[in-house]
Design a protein around this motif. Structure first.
Motif: not given
Length: 429
Positions: A362-371
């Protein structure tokens, strides 16, 4: 202002580019089996290369070329076809002097033709082509046709038709030329303006006219096959015999002339007969061009080749419902649970790639769930999770997405583990 691609051009987006890559790699594998080598020529040439090589009376030279004057006052043309540039390179680099002959070449190249865009016919088109220089053996003609047919069959196409003809040698063509002039002259003013000019300069091209194809004089036009001298007739018979022993079905089309001036002896086209393919059925075309090397300043050199449109090839695959085997999955997706794990994640992705494992993060700073959702969208086979516990224990949690199984792997064992899972133990050291 709304910016769009110029008319007659198209963008190939990432999802489709994988299909192009598969098509190109499949063709390259066929070329390797046939022992052909790749050549790459410039995107543009001096205009004279096409005027002399393709012919002043062709539609390409008269109507379709993108020609401009450079800052030095030289006339330059974007490449409209592939044979003349390859033969120019063959002559310029004295490839005829190499020990291994004939010279067997293939290319992938973008072509530029100013014509009316329609489905499968663009102003910027992509072409695969083959040229064999240095042999006048009819077996080479059959081999080149076999290579083209093999490319299509390798990709699963079955609704194909091969049509062939002979244009004969110089003597045969001149006799046929006079017969065509005599035949069409009484109907000259009934023909289109292009054909009226062709009748004077190159009457063979009248047979190739799309506008006058239904004119009654076309059906009764003299056939080149009736004007072949003995040597030309023998040559054509040998080509057909070689195709027969290869098991390649064909039809003889006495009106097949091809659109370029340099052709002689064998001419051929491969067409799609698939339902719904469209009115323009030609997939590939080519033929023999003995004499072209001399026109471009080289020694007497026989040659034969063909050009295959890749856009039309992809259309044929769609028409026959051939599914292109494109793997869109990602081997490894690295998840950093928090900011503390970011450096470890960046390092791990870099190391995995160095050892041959396809990896991303991930390169968008997402939380773990988003990753984890992103890993799902990328069809990741494995998710490698780095969190507080993993950082403390010098481990990585590896989740196999197809089964949901998780393992905790020591950091110093991880690369070997992933190489075994993704590469069967192989990979870069």
């Amino acid at each position: 202002m709304s910016y769009k691609a110029p008319r007659g051009t198209a963008d190939v987006l990432p999802g489709d580019s994988r299909k192009w890559q598969w098509v190109e790699e499949t063709i390259k594998q066929v070329c390797r089996r046939f022992h052909y080598e790749e050549i790459r020529t410039p995107l543009f040439e001096h205009t004279e290369v096409f005027q002399r090589g393709v012919g002043d009376t062709t539609d390409i030279v008269q109507k379709e070329m993108y020609t401009f004057e450079d800052r030095g006052g030289r006339s330059i043309t974007l490449r409209p076809e592939g044979t003349a540039p390859v033969v120019r390179a063959y002559v310029e680099h004295k490839m005829y002097g190499q020990a291994n002959q004939p010279t067997k070449l293939y290319y992938f190249a973008e072509m530029f033709r100013y014509e009316r865009p329609q489905k499968g016919r663009m102003r910027q088109l992509n072409q695969f082509g083959v040229e064999v220089l240095g042999s006048a053996d009819p077996a080479v003609d059959a081999e080149v046709i076999d290579l083209a047919m093999s490319c299509y069959r390798e990709m699963g196409l079955t609704s194909l038709k091969l049509v062939i003809n002979s244009l004969g040698d110089k003597e045969s063509r001149e006799n046929h030329r006079q017969a065509l002039i005599a035949h069409f002259s009484p109907h000259k003013h009934e023909l289109c303006s292009d054909c009226q000019m062709r009748l004077e300069n190159n009457p063979l091209r009248v047979l190739d006219c799309k506008q006058d194809r239904e004119h009654p004089a076309m059906r009764t036009a003299p056939s080149i096959l009736d004007y072949l001298n003995d040597s030309s007739r023998d040559y054509f018979e040998q080509v057909k015999e070689y195709l027969d022993v290869m098991g390649i079905a064909y039809e003889v089309d006495k009106n097949l002339v091809r659109g370029l001036d340099y052709y002689n002896h064998t001419a051929f086209e491969i067409m799609s007969e698939a339902d719904g393919f469209g009115a323009i059925t030609t997939l590939a075309g080519g033929g023999r061009y003995n004499g072209l090397a001399e026109q471009l300043g080289g020694p007497s050199t026989p040659g034969i080749g063909f050009g295959m449109g890749l856009e039309r090839l992809l259309m044929a695959l769609d028409a026959e419902n051939q599914v292109i085997p494109v793997d869109r999955s990602l081997e490894a997706y690295v998840v950093a649970v928090d900011n503390q794990a970011q450096k470890e994640a960046v390092q791990l992705v870099s190391i995995l790639r160095k050892y041959g494992v396809q990896a991303d993060k991930d390169y968008l700073g997402k939380k773990m769930k988003g990753q984890l959702k992103a890993a799902d969208r990328y069809l990741a086979k494995y998710v490698l999770i780095i969190g507080e516990n993993e950082l403390e224990d010098q481990t990585v949690t590896v989740k196999e997405m197809s089964t949901g199984n998780q393992e905790t792997i020591a950091k110093d064992k991880l690369i070997g583990f992933m190489k075994e899972k993704c590469l069967g133990g192989k990979g870069h050291e």
